[in-house]
Design an enzyme around this catalytic site. Sequence first.
Site, short mmCIF file in Angstrom:
data_model
loop_
_atom_site.label_atom_id
_atom_site.label_comp_id
_atom_site.label_asym_id
_atom_site.label_seq_id
_atom_site.Cartn_x
_atom_site.Cartn_y
_atom_site.Cartn_z
N GLY A 3 -27.08 -46.64 19.22
CA GLY A 3 -27.06 -45.65 18.15
C GLY A 3 -28.43 -45.36 17.55
O GLY A 3 -28.54 -44.88 16.43
N GLY A 4 -29.48 -45.66 18.32
CA GLY A 4 -30.84 -45.37 17.84
C GLY A 4 -31.27 -46.23 16.67
O GLY A 4 -32.32 -45.97 16.05
N HIS A 60 -31.71 -39.75 16.72
CA HIS A 60 -31.44 -40.31 18.05
C HIS A 60 -29.95 -40.29 18.40
O HIS A 60 -29.50 -41.02 19.27
CB HIS A 60 -31.98 -41.74 18.19
CG HIS A 60 -33.43 -41.86 17.87
ND1 HIS A 60 -34.40 -41.16 18.55
CD2 HIS A 60 -34.09 -42.58 16.93
CE1 HIS A 60 -35.59 -41.46 18.05
NE2 HIS A 60 -35.43 -42.30 17.06
N GLU A 63 -31.11 -46.77 29.55
CA GLU A 63 -30.05 -47.77 29.45
C GLU A 63 -28.80 -47.30 30.19
O GLU A 63 -28.69 -46.13 30.55
CB GLU A 63 -29.70 -48.04 27.99
CG GLU A 63 -29.11 -46.84 27.28
CD GLU A 63 -28.47 -47.20 25.94
OE1 GLU A 63 -28.14 -48.37 25.72
OE2 GLU A 63 -28.29 -46.28 25.14
N ASN A 119 -24.75 -47.03 29.59
CA ASN A 119 -23.63 -47.17 28.65
C ASN A 119 -22.39 -47.51 29.45
O ASN A 119 -21.90 -46.68 30.23
CB ASN A 119 -23.44 -45.89 27.84
CG ASN A 119 -24.49 -45.77 26.77
OD1 ASN A 119 -24.84 -46.75 26.12
ND2 ASN A 119 -25.05 -44.59 26.61
N ARG A 132 -19.14 -47.56 29.53
CA ARG A 132 -17.86 -47.12 28.92
C ARG A 132 -17.75 -45.61 29.06
O ARG A 132 -18.69 -44.96 29.49
CB ARG A 132 -17.90 -47.47 27.42
CG ARG A 132 -19.18 -46.91 26.80
CD ARG A 132 -19.22 -47.02 25.31
NE ARG A 132 -20.54 -46.76 24.79
CZ ARG A 132 -21.05 -45.57 24.53
NH1 ARG A 132 -20.34 -44.49 24.76
NH2 ARG A 132 -22.27 -45.44 24.06
N VAL A 183 -18.71 -40.03 24.61
CA VAL A 183 -18.23 -38.87 23.85
C VAL A 183 -18.31 -37.60 24.72
O VAL A 183 -17.38 -36.81 24.77
CB VAL A 183 -19.08 -38.68 22.57
CG1 VAL A 183 -18.67 -37.43 21.82
CG2 VAL A 183 -18.99 -39.90 21.67
N ARG A 223 -20.77 -31.00 18.88
CA ARG A 223 -20.03 -32.00 18.10
C ARG A 223 -19.83 -31.45 16.69
O ARG A 223 -20.80 -31.24 15.96
CB ARG A 223 -20.82 -33.31 18.02
CG ARG A 223 -20.99 -33.98 19.36
CD ARG A 223 -21.46 -35.41 19.18
NE ARG A 223 -21.87 -35.97 20.45
CZ ARG A 223 -22.13 -37.26 20.64
NH1 ARG A 223 -22.02 -38.11 19.62
NH2 ARG A 223 -22.51 -37.72 21.81
P1 ADP Z 1 -29.68 -46.42 21.76
O1 ADP Z 1 -28.98 -47.36 22.67
O2 ADP Z 1 -30.01 -47.04 20.44
O3 ADP Z 1 -29.02 -45.09 21.64
P2 ADP Z 1 -31.62 -45.45 23.76
O4 ADP Z 1 -32.55 -46.35 24.47
O5 ADP Z 1 -30.46 -44.91 24.52
O6 ADP Z 1 -31.12 -46.18 22.42
O7 ADP Z 1 -32.43 -44.23 23.17
C1 ADP Z 1 -31.84 -43.27 22.31
C2 ADP Z 1 -32.84 -42.17 22.00
O8 ADP Z 1 -34.05 -42.72 21.41
C3 ADP Z 1 -33.32 -41.39 23.21
O9 ADP Z 1 -32.44 -40.35 23.58
C4 ADP Z 1 -34.64 -40.87 22.68
O10 ADP Z 1 -34.41 -39.80 21.78
C5 ADP Z 1 -35.20 -42.03 21.87
N1 ADP Z 1 -36.03 -42.94 22.73
C6 ADP Z 1 -35.66 -44.15 23.22
N2 ADP Z 1 -36.66 -44.69 23.99
C7 ADP Z 1 -37.68 -43.80 23.97
C8 ADP Z 1 -39.00 -43.77 24.57
N3 ADP Z 1 -39.45 -44.76 25.34
N4 ADP Z 1 -39.76 -42.67 24.34
C9 ADP Z 1 -39.33 -41.65 23.57
N5 ADP Z 1 -38.11 -41.63 22.97
C10 ADP Z 1 -37.29 -42.68 23.15
#
Ligand code: ADP
Length: 446
Positions: free
Chosen positions: A165-166, A235, A286, A288, A290, A293, A336
């Site tokens: 969730g950022g 995010h 990463e 996910n 599951r 949405v 959404r």
């Molecule tokens: P979470 O699991 O908390 O959602 P993510 O790793 O999937 O985290 O990243 C979510 C969002 O955060 C990405 O879509 C992007 O907007 C930002 N982000 C994450 N890592 C980076 C990175 N290395 N550089 C730029 N933005 C990033």
Amino acid sequence: MGFNRVLIANRGEIALRILRTLRDMEIEAAIIHGREDRLSLPVRLADVAYPIMRSNPLDSYLDIEAVVKAAKELECDAVHPGYGFLAENANFARRLEEEGITFIGPSSDVITLLGDKIEARAAMEAAGLPTAKGSSEPISSAKVATVIAEEIGYPVIIKAAAGGGGIGMQIVYEDHEFQGALKLCQGRAKSAFGDDRVFVEKYIEGAQHVEFQVLADGDKAIHFGERFCSIQRRHQKLIEEGPWLTDEKRAEVGALVCAGAESVGYKGLATFEFLRDKNGEFYFLEVNPRVQVEHTVTELITGYNLVELGIRVAQGESLPLRQDQVKIRGHAIQCRLNAEDTTNFAPSPGRLWECHFPSGFGIRCDTHAHPGYEMPGCFDSLLAKLLAWGPNRESAIKRMRTALDETIITGVDHLIPLHRRIMDESDFLRGDITIAYIDEHQELLG
Ligand code: ADP
């Protein structure tokens, strides 16, 4: 062997989404629920409902032993966790495994591996996926972080290993910022995930968010193409669409994600998330583990019911499709419709006095909302997912405008005005979109 009865361990639109598919498959649908949801649509429509009342409403859906007890008492063969709540909880999956109840998703060991962003990065790198440069171990000192940042170059981003969730992410442009940023990220990670391990990664500037939908049976994997999800606030995604890549690029990255899923013995639906930089290079973020949405976007452009496919592999079937049977047709966009204030995205709970959701050719709306529905403030603010399909992006956008104009929701604030403005905005129309889109278009809020 097929399931006779499945317990839905979730609420809201995704509970209804799962329930409908169980009906289609002639599987009985059981559901747990807290006090706030006792009159909700999925609870009223389920074959059997099991209350778990708690003073903190979230606990109704997070109490592992209570959910396991419900599954046993209701004699369910399997539990569908949906997204959020216990969907990525390895302890929950393990407890069900111990009780001989199927968790609809990957094994607890795979969840543990993928739930740790540092481990997941290493596993996917080993499988040949491109990753952003970064630390291969948790970082706790600003000194070590500075050394790594100098090696990979500023800016860098500090992220929680257990993140989601950022939450907690901090961008660092200069070394003196590390001390504070590390503390902040660790603190947030500790309180949100009970785990304060953080790591450093190259911050990809001007990036787009592109993700791949995967289905695997524990042995083989196929992919259903990509979704473009760069329009985000804090995010978190607001608009998702697809397809976005050329057929060649889709085939290339698609082969990689399938190899990644197969390398860990993945079973079920998964999403492989990437950032794509200005030069078109991909960086794995990463997995996910599951249903997501935005799986709905992929359903509209491929014609497959992903929730059904996920349940079928959980039942022990091998992949019911070959890769060459997945064809992308047309373009789909999802907005959404959160119950939120469009100026600051603050949740807007309350009673829906009136609501009308659009329908018609090329439109899909997944929602548990109805007139009189009391939108609780204690859960996610997602009220409805509105999708438009068209033969190409332009026609999908036009259809989305029509659908947004037709939607009526009174009683709470919602994001329809924001989505409507985005559908007319020139960068959006050109597809000139990065993850900074909302920050760079503040004029659209309000
Ligand atoms: P979470 O699991 O908390 O959602 P993510 O790793 O999937 O985290 O990243 C979510 C969002 O955060 C990405 O879509 C992007 O907007 C930002 N982000 C994450 N890592 C980076 C990175 N290395 N550089 C730029 N933005 C990033």
